[in-house]
Design a protein around this motif. Structure first.
Motif, PDB file in Angstrom:
ATOM      1  N   THR A 129      -6.431  -3.623  -3.459  1.00 28.97           N
ATOM      2  CA  THR A 129      -5.645  -3.288  -2.280  1.00 28.97           C
ATOM      3  C   THR A 129      -6.143  -1.948  -1.749  1.00 28.97           C
ATOM      4  O   THR A 129      -6.894  -1.228  -2.424  1.00 28.97           O
ATOM      5  CB  THR A 129      -4.157  -3.173  -2.617  1.00 28.97           C
ATOM      6  N   THR A 130      -5.717  -1.608  -0.541  1.00 27.39           N
ATOM      7  CA  THR A 130      -6.117  -0.318   0.033  1.00 27.39           C
ATOM      8  C   THR A 130      -5.678   0.829  -0.860  1.00 27.39           C
ATOM      9  O   THR A 130      -6.438   1.768  -1.114  1.00 27.39           O
ATOM     10  CB  THR A 130      -5.503  -0.148   1.432  1.00 27.39           C
ATOM     11  N   GLY A 131      -4.449   0.752  -1.367  1.00 27.20           N
ATOM     12  CA  GLY A 131      -3.953   1.819  -2.231  1.00 27.20           C
ATOM     13  C   GLY A 131      -4.745   1.934  -3.518  1.00 27.20           C
ATOM     14  O   GLY A 131      -5.054   3.042  -3.981  1.00 27.20           O
ATOM     15  N   GLU A 132      -5.090   0.804  -4.128  1.00 29.41           N
ATOM     16  CA  GLU A 132      -5.882   0.819  -5.360  1.00 29.41           C
ATOM     17  C   GLU A 132      -7.277   1.381  -5.102  1.00 29.41           C
ATOM     18  O   GLU A 132      -7.804   2.170  -5.895  1.00 29.41           O
ATOM     19  CB  GLU A 132      -5.977  -0.593  -5.927  1.00 29.41           C
ATOM     20  N   GLN A 180      -1.125  15.452  -7.329  1.00 24.79           N
ATOM     21  CA  GLN A 180      -2.487  15.566  -6.791  1.00 24.79           C
ATOM     22  C   GLN A 180      -3.019  14.192  -6.390  1.00 24.79           C
ATOM     23  O   GLN A 180      -3.628  14.033  -5.328  1.00 24.79           O
ATOM     24  CB  GLN A 180      -3.409  16.202  -7.836  1.00 24.79           C
ATOM     25  N   LEU A 181      -2.804  13.196  -7.234  1.00 20.46           N
ATOM     26  CA  LEU A 181      -3.301  11.856  -6.944  1.00 20.46           C
ATOM     27  C   LEU A 181      -2.620  11.260  -5.717  1.00 20.46           C
ATOM     28  O   LEU A 181      -3.260  10.610  -4.894  1.00 20.46           O
ATOM     29  CB  LEU A 181      -3.092  10.942  -8.159  1.00 20.46           C
ATOM     30  N   LEU A 182      -1.320  11.486  -5.588  1.00 23.75           N
ATOM     31  CA  LEU A 182      -0.601  10.968  -4.428  1.00 23.75           C
ATOM     32  C   LEU A 182      -1.116  11.618  -3.155  1.00 23.75           C
ATOM     33  O   LEU A 182      -1.287  10.963  -2.124  1.00 23.75           O
ATOM     34  CB  LEU A 182       0.894  11.212  -4.587  1.00 23.75           C
ATOM     35  N   ASP A 183      -1.390  12.911  -3.223  1.00 25.66           N
ATOM     36  CA  ASP A 183      -1.918  13.616  -2.056  1.00 25.66           C
ATOM     37  C   ASP A 183      -3.326  13.147  -1.729  1.00 25.66           C
ATOM     38  O   ASP A 183      -3.669  12.916  -0.563  1.00 25.66           O
ATOM     39  CB  ASP A 183      -1.910  15.124  -2.318  1.00 25.66           C
ATOM     40  N   LEU A 184      -4.168  12.960  -2.747  1.00 22.78           N
ATOM     41  CA  LEU A 184      -5.549  12.529  -2.529  1.00 22.78           C
ATOM     42  C   LEU A 184      -5.628  11.097  -2.024  1.00 22.78           C
ATOM     43  O   LEU A 184      -6.425  10.777  -1.148  1.00 22.78           O
ATOM     44  CB  LEU A 184      -6.344  12.655  -3.830  1.00 22.78           C
ATOM     45  N   ASP A 213       0.810  -1.215   0.000  1.00 24.42           N
ATOM     46  CA  ASP A 213       0.000   0.000   0.000  1.00 24.42           C
ATOM     47  C   ASP A 213       0.842   1.263   0.000  1.00 24.42           C
ATOM     48  O   ASP A 213       0.396   2.309  -0.456  1.00 24.42           O
ATOM     49  CB  ASP A 213      -0.929  -0.005   1.218  1.00 24.42           C
ATOM     50  N   ASP A 214       2.040   1.189   0.526  1.00 22.43           N
ATOM     51  CA  ASP A 214       2.929   2.346   0.550  1.00 22.43           C
ATOM     52  C   ASP A 214       4.328   1.854   0.883  1.00 22.43           C
ATOM     53  O   ASP A 214       4.527   0.662   1.163  1.00 22.43           O
ATOM     54  CB  ASP A 214       2.461   3.371   1.583  1.00 22.43           C
ATOM     55  N   TYR A 215       5.292   2.745   0.837  1.00 21.34           N
ATOM     56  CA  TYR A 215       6.660   2.369   1.167  1.00 21.34           C
ATOM     57  C   TYR A 215       7.348   3.551   1.827  1.00 21.34           C
ATOM     58  O   TYR A 215       6.923   4.703   1.709  1.00 21.34           O
ATOM     59  CB  TYR A 215       7.431   1.953  -0.088  1.00 21.34           C
ATOM     60  N   ILE A 216       8.422   3.271   2.526  1.00 20.63           N
ATOM     61  CA  ILE A 216       9.273   4.306   3.098  1.00 20.63           C
ATOM     62  C   ILE A 216      10.703   3.804   3.019  1.00 20.63           C
ATOM     63  O   ILE A 216      10.967   2.616   3.227  1.00 20.63           O
ATOM     64  CB  ILE A 216       8.864   4.635   4.553  1.00 20.63           C
ATOM     65  N   GLY A 217      11.629   4.691   2.654  1.00 20.90           N
ATOM     66  CA  GLY A 217      13.008   4.283   2.469  1.00 20.90           C
ATOM     67  C   GLY A 217      13.816   4.346   3.754  1.00 20.90           C
ATOM     68  O   GLY A 217      13.611   5.214   4.600  1.00 20.90           O
ATOM     69  N   VAL A 240       2.418   2.976 -11.039  1.00 18.22           N
ATOM     70  CA  VAL A 240       2.289   1.546 -10.773  1.00 18.22           C
ATOM     71  C   VAL A 240       0.866   1.207 -10.355  1.00 18.22           C
ATOM     72  O   VAL A 240       0.268   0.236 -10.842  1.00 18.22           O
ATOM     73  CB  VAL A 240       3.284   1.096  -9.679  1.00 18.22           C
ATOM     74  N   GLN A 241       0.293   2.018  -9.469  1.00 17.54           N
ATOM     75  CA  GLN A 241      -1.073   1.750  -9.007  1.00 17.54           C
ATOM     76  C   GLN A 241      -2.074   1.922 -10.143  1.00 17.54           C
ATOM     77  O   GLN A 241      -3.040   1.150 -10.258  1.00 17.54           O
ATOM     78  CB  GLN A 241      -1.432   2.698  -7.850  1.00 17.54           C
TER      79      GLN A 241
END
Length: 252
Positions: A175-178, A197-201, A111-115, A216-217
């Protein structure tokens, strides 16, 4: 804290979100676990695939924080296997400069990632954002009068049960992200939306340079709703600008 799942750390209230940290670095597990417990979460830890599966069997996990680099089965393999059988949200821990792992993780259903290395407060913000978007962590319903269902091009998006129904009646897993990205599109049909905008929304955060997670999504959603994902008609690319959701949307 040991590598094998132990009694839950944190509060014992049933409503408290329950997190599972999967990382073979004991120091990271301990530091992140203590930090998240301090901020009100119940936390279990695992160091590999075996202890992860044991922890999933023991507790009602609301979110898995999963490192890519693990002994034996990699985090990417575990992400794929978990997503195949469960909608539990997954936050991937990736090498800061390794875009490939991030893209593959999203393709496998993360659903998300962090480096790594990461700021614990940024991790906390990502955890909170994901849990806000998932039904398991939501304790209040939508406001009175809010739409319960969105229909477009024969498809039906049930907001109450967070599921997508195809024109032939089959339920399509998201998935939650989708799900959140599709909501962002359906709420703003026939408008050009930039990746930022999409990433923020959809995720509540700004894009970073070369962030391809939205692409990717979008690709994953297209494979699920488009008749021909290689020639999409519902989510079209607006070159240089972003994407547009073309169908008319009916809300009820």
């Amino acid at each position: 804290m040991t590598a094998t799942p132990s009694p839950w750390a944190g509060t014992t209230e049933d409503a408290t979100p329950q997190l599972l940290i999967v990382d073979d670095d004991r120091e990271i597990r301990d530091l992140v676990s203590r930090f998240l417990v301090k901020h009100g979460y119940k936390v279990a830890t695992a160091a590999d695939a075996r202890t992860m599966e044991a922890a999933l069997a023991i507790g009602n996990i609301d979110l898995v924080i999963l490192d890519v680099m693990l002994p034996g089965k990699s985090g990417l393999e575990l992400c794929r296997d978990l997503r195949a059988r469960s909608p539990i949200p997954i936050l991937m821990l990736t090498a800061m400069g390794d875009e490939t792992d991030r893209i593959v993780g999203l393709e496998m259903g993360a659903d998300d990632y962090i480096g790594k290395p990461f700021n614990p407060r940024e991790l906390l913000a990502r955890v909170r954002a994901i849990l806000r978007r998932t039904s398991v962590a939501v304790t209040t319903g939508k406001p009175a009068g809010a739409p319960k269902r969105m229909r477009f091009a024969g498809w039906s998006l049930d907001l109450g049960r967070r599921r997508l129904e195809a024109p032939d009646g089959l339920i399509v897993d998201l998935t939650t992200g989708e799900y959140e990205l599709l909501i962002a599109f359906a709420e703003r049909p026939q408008r050009v939306l930039t990746r930022n905008q999409l990433l923020d929304l959809a995720r509540g955060r700004d894009a970073t340079p070369f962030d391809r997670s939205i692409d990717v999504q979008v690709s994953r959603i297209r494979k699920k709703i488009e008749a021909d994902p290689k020639a999409p008609e519902m989510i079209v690319t607006v070159r240089g600008d972003g994407y547009m959701f073309t169908p008319e949307v009916e809300v009820a």
